[in-house]
Design a protein around this motif. Structure first.
Motif, short mmCIF file in Angstrom:
data_model
loop_
_atom_site.label_atom_id
_atom_site.label_comp_id
_atom_site.label_asym_id
_atom_site.label_seq_id
_atom_site.Cartn_x
_atom_site.Cartn_y
_atom_site.Cartn_z
N ALA A 179 0.95 -1.28 0.02
CA ALA A 179 -0.06 0.00 -0.10
C ALA A 179 0.79 1.36 0.14
CB ALA A 179 -0.87 0.05 1.22
N PRO A 180 1.84 1.40 0.86
CA PRO A 180 2.81 2.67 0.83
C PRO A 180 3.23 2.91 -0.60
CG PRO A 180 3.13 1.42 2.93
CD PRO A 180 2.50 0.61 1.83
N ILE A 181 3.73 1.91 -1.32
CA ILE A 181 4.29 1.82 -2.37
C ILE A 181 3.27 2.32 -3.58
CG2 ILE A 181 5.32 0.58 -4.49
CD1 ILE A 181 6.39 -1.21 -2.19
N LEU A 182 2.35 1.76 -3.71
CA LEU A 182 0.93 2.18 -4.42
C LEU A 182 0.61 3.68 -4.22
CD1 LEU A 182 -0.78 -1.11 -4.37
CD2 LEU A 182 0.60 -0.34 -6.14
N ALA A 183 0.56 3.83 -3.13
CA ALA A 183 -0.08 5.32 -2.56
C ALA A 183 1.14 6.35 -3.34
CB ALA A 183 -0.21 5.63 -1.21
N ARG A 184 2.34 6.11 -3.45
CA ARG A 184 3.37 7.12 -4.07
C ARG A 184 3.15 6.87 -5.56
NH1 ARG A 184 6.26 9.56 -0.01
NH2 ARG A 184 5.97 8.73 1.98
N ALA A 185 3.23 5.45 -6.02
CA ALA A 185 3.36 5.34 -7.24
C ALA A 185 2.12 5.89 -8.12
CB ALA A 185 3.63 3.93 -7.83
N ALA A 196 2.71 9.21 -9.51
CA ALA A 196 3.58 9.15 -10.61
C ALA A 196 3.26 8.38 -11.97
CB ALA A 196 4.96 8.47 -10.14
N TYR A 197 2.53 7.57 -11.61
CA TYR A 197 1.93 6.83 -13.10
C TYR A 197 0.53 6.80 -13.01
CZ TYR A 197 6.81 5.04 -12.07
OH TYR A 197 7.96 4.88 -12.19
N PRO A 198 -0.37 7.81 -13.36
CA PRO A 198 -1.64 7.62 -13.47
C PRO A 198 -2.47 6.76 -14.15
CG PRO A 198 -0.80 9.68 -14.21
CD PRO A 198 0.25 9.01 -13.79
N ASP A 199 -1.62 6.31 -15.21
CA ASP A 199 -2.26 5.17 -16.03
C ASP A 199 -2.16 3.99 -15.72
OD1 ASP A 199 0.33 5.29 -16.65
OD2 ASP A 199 0.14 4.80 -18.76
N ALA A 200 -1.37 3.64 -14.72
CA ALA A 200 -1.18 2.07 -14.23
C ALA A 200 -2.22 1.38 -13.69
CB ALA A 200 0.09 2.24 -13.46
N GLY A 201 -3.09 2.23 -13.25
CA GLY A 201 -4.13 1.57 -12.35
C GLY A 201 -3.74 1.24 -10.83
N TYR A 202 -2.71 1.92 -10.50
CA TYR A 202 -2.36 1.55 -9.03
C TYR A 202 -3.42 2.31 -8.12
CZ TYR A 202 2.13 0.60 -10.90
OH TYR A 202 3.15 0.04 -11.72
N ASP A 203 -4.33 3.44 -8.37
CA ASP A 203 -4.90 4.02 -7.50
C ASP A 203 -6.24 3.11 -7.12
OD1 ASP A 203 -5.77 4.04 -10.30
OD2 ASP A 203 -6.85 5.88 -10.33
N ARG A 204 -6.48 2.26 -8.38
CA ARG A 204 -7.69 1.47 -7.98
C ARG A 204 -6.99 0.21 -7.01
NH1 ARG A 204 -8.17 2.44 -13.57
NH2 ARG A 204 -7.02 0.23 -13.89
N MET A 205 -6.17 -0.18 -7.24
CA MET A 205 -5.49 -1.28 -6.38
C MET A 205 -5.32 -0.54 -5.06
SD MET A 205 -2.48 -2.82 -8.65
CE MET A 205 -2.62 -3.32 -10.30
N LEU A 206 -5.00 0.32 -4.73
CA LEU A 206 -4.72 1.07 -3.53
C LEU A 206 -5.99 1.28 -2.84
CD1 LEU A 206 -3.19 2.59 -1.51
CD2 LEU A 206 -3.32 4.65 -2.70
N ALA A 207 -7.19 1.73 -3.61
CA ALA A 207 -8.28 1.80 -3.10
C ALA A 207 -8.98 0.41 -2.34
CB ALA A 207 -9.44 2.25 -4.03
N SER A 208 -8.67 -0.76 -3.05
CA SER A 208 -9.13 -2.07 -2.69
C SER A 208 -8.44 -2.23 -1.39
CB SER A 208 -8.72 -2.95 -3.68
OG SER A 208 -9.05 -4.24 -3.10
N LEU A 209 -7.06 -2.07 -1.50
CA LEU A 209 -6.06 -2.13 -0.10
C LEU A 209 -6.54 -1.37 1.24
CD1 LEU A 209 -2.56 -2.77 -1.65
CD2 LEU A 209 -4.42 -4.46 -1.14
#
Length: 412
Positions: free
Chosen positions: A372-378, A381-394
């Motif tokens: 989660a801390p990695i995804l929150a920062r990434a 930086a990478y808005p097209d990677a889908g990390y925000d959706r993964m982070l929301a789930s976590l």
């Protein structure tokens, strides 16, 4: 997020205080709306502060948790390296001393010396606060971070004053201050050869830097205190760059080297040495990412560890910290090498624990806590990677305060 374990750690509006079950308080609202922090998200902090002071309902549970943690920190006595009852090997009570956590007494020797390595198995001696400072540094940064954040978000000055007291005790008070070096960090009983690996423990001090910057401009933390803290970190930067141990750690080719760079950049920035920070950050892509992470995202030197997922994530968090520090000074670390993103993508399929991690892992892994801390920062930086959706789930599995801390970019 790391290493020796988890960290321990007034509402300005009467209505919000009542909602939290607290008595009305008089708040001091002198903290700046967008604090000059290095690792936390400035805009998110300003928004959360405005929301907390306005009594925003969605923030109330997190603020209640934060106040509870801050109240506990207020009841504790600030810790100091000078409290050890067993003298430091140097004889200087101001030296930071810690035990290398994966080293144990040799059962075949009457005195147990020299200690032997058991990778991934933490020796409980390391938490002995009469001899070592490893547990104390974690407690200090957790308390300072919690109190400074509570003071900033709620506007209640007593929390800021509490954070300032902890900072002065650890860094500034001549009787209790730590000397600005890590020369006795992660010592190994029975082994006297110089080592640089203990420097990884001072990464915790990046959290104290952000806490002090949250206090900047408040009556609790005068300019003289901030100047003295900047001078302390300037001395630490000189030691990191100039000492044999610091240079050894700088040459490390695994997570130790990445965290060394993160510390040098962070501490140089707070010390007013942007040139050192920029030079360090400009080399991250070629010097660290291209050499530590393969094209498919796996990190060979972390995968051979007995806690391979943990150390893979640990190293990537350092890269993310470097990315955020680069953003402060106009150095694009995030895109200096595609391998940082590749490294994150290598780990994300395992984020919810449903897919088995195929590499050595000595302990059960808390995948959400690691990622989660990695995804929150990434995600920024990478808005097209889908990390925000993964982070929301976590984040949905976090406490209210845990989710808020992720949004704010709280380091711990």
């Amino acid at each position: 997020m790391r290493g020796l374990g988890a960290v321990s750690l007034s509402l300005a509006v009467v209505a919000l205080a009542a909602c939290a079950g607290a008595p009305p308080v008089t708040a001091t609202r002198s903290a700046p709306p967008a604090p000059p922090v290095l690792l936390m998200d400035r805009a998110a902090l300003a928004d959360a502060r405005a929301g907390a002071l306005a009594g925003r309902a969605d923030l109330a549970p997190a603020i209640t948790e934060l106040r509870r943690a801050a109240d506990m920190a207020m009841t504790a006595t600030p810790v100091s390296v000078a409290e050890k009852t067993v003298a430091a090997p140097s004889g200087d009570p101001h030296d930071y001393v810690s035990l290398s956590i994966y080293w144990w007494p040799d059962p075949a020797k009457p005195d147990g010396l020299p200690y032997l390595q058991r990778d991934g198995q933490v020796n409980p001696e390391a938490t002995d606060i009469q001899r070592y400072d490893g547990a104390k540094i974690v407690r200090m940064v957790g308390s300072v971070e919690t109190l400074a954040l509570a003071g900033f978000l709620t506007g209640e000055s007593m929390y800021s004053e509490g954070a300032a007291l902890w900072l002065r005790t650890w860094f500034l008070d001549e009787r209790t201050r730590m000397s600005p070096s890590m020369r006795l960090a992660q010592i190994i009983p029975g082994r006297t050869e110089p080592r640089g690996t203990g420097i990884i423990e001072s990464r915790q001090l990046m959290r104290a830097v952000d806490a002090a910057l949250l206090l900047e401009g408040t009556p609790a933390w005068p300019a003289a205190d901030q100047d003295a803290l900047r001078a302390w970190f300037a001395q630490l930067v000189d030691w990191l760059l100039g000492s044999a141990q610091g240079q050894m750690e700088g040459r490390a080719t695994n997570n130790h080297g990445t965290w060394y760079d993160a510390q040098v950049a962070d501490f140089a920035l707070v010390a007013g040495r942007a040139d050192v920070a920029k030079d360090t950050l400009a080399q991250v892509g070629a010097k660290r990412a291209m050499k530590q992470i393969n094209d498919d995202g796996h990190q060979p030197l972390e995968l051979v560890r007995t806690r391979s997922f943990h150390y893979s994530a640990f190293n990537l968090l350092a890269f993310c910290v470097l990315g955020d520090l680069g953003d402060r000074v106009g150095v694009d670390v995030w895109h200096a090498s595609p391998r940082v993103r590749n490294g994150i993508d290598f780990l994300t399929p395992y984020r919810d624990g449903t897919k088995a991690w195929p590499h050595p892992e000595l302990k059960d892994v808390d995948y959400p806590a690691e990622l989660a801390p990695i995804l929150a920062r990434a995600a920024r930086a990478y808005p097209d990677a889908g990390y925000d959706r993964m982070l929301a789930s976590l984040s949905a599995k976090q406490s209210a305060l845990g989710a808020l801390n992720l949004r704010l970019g709280v380091f711990g």
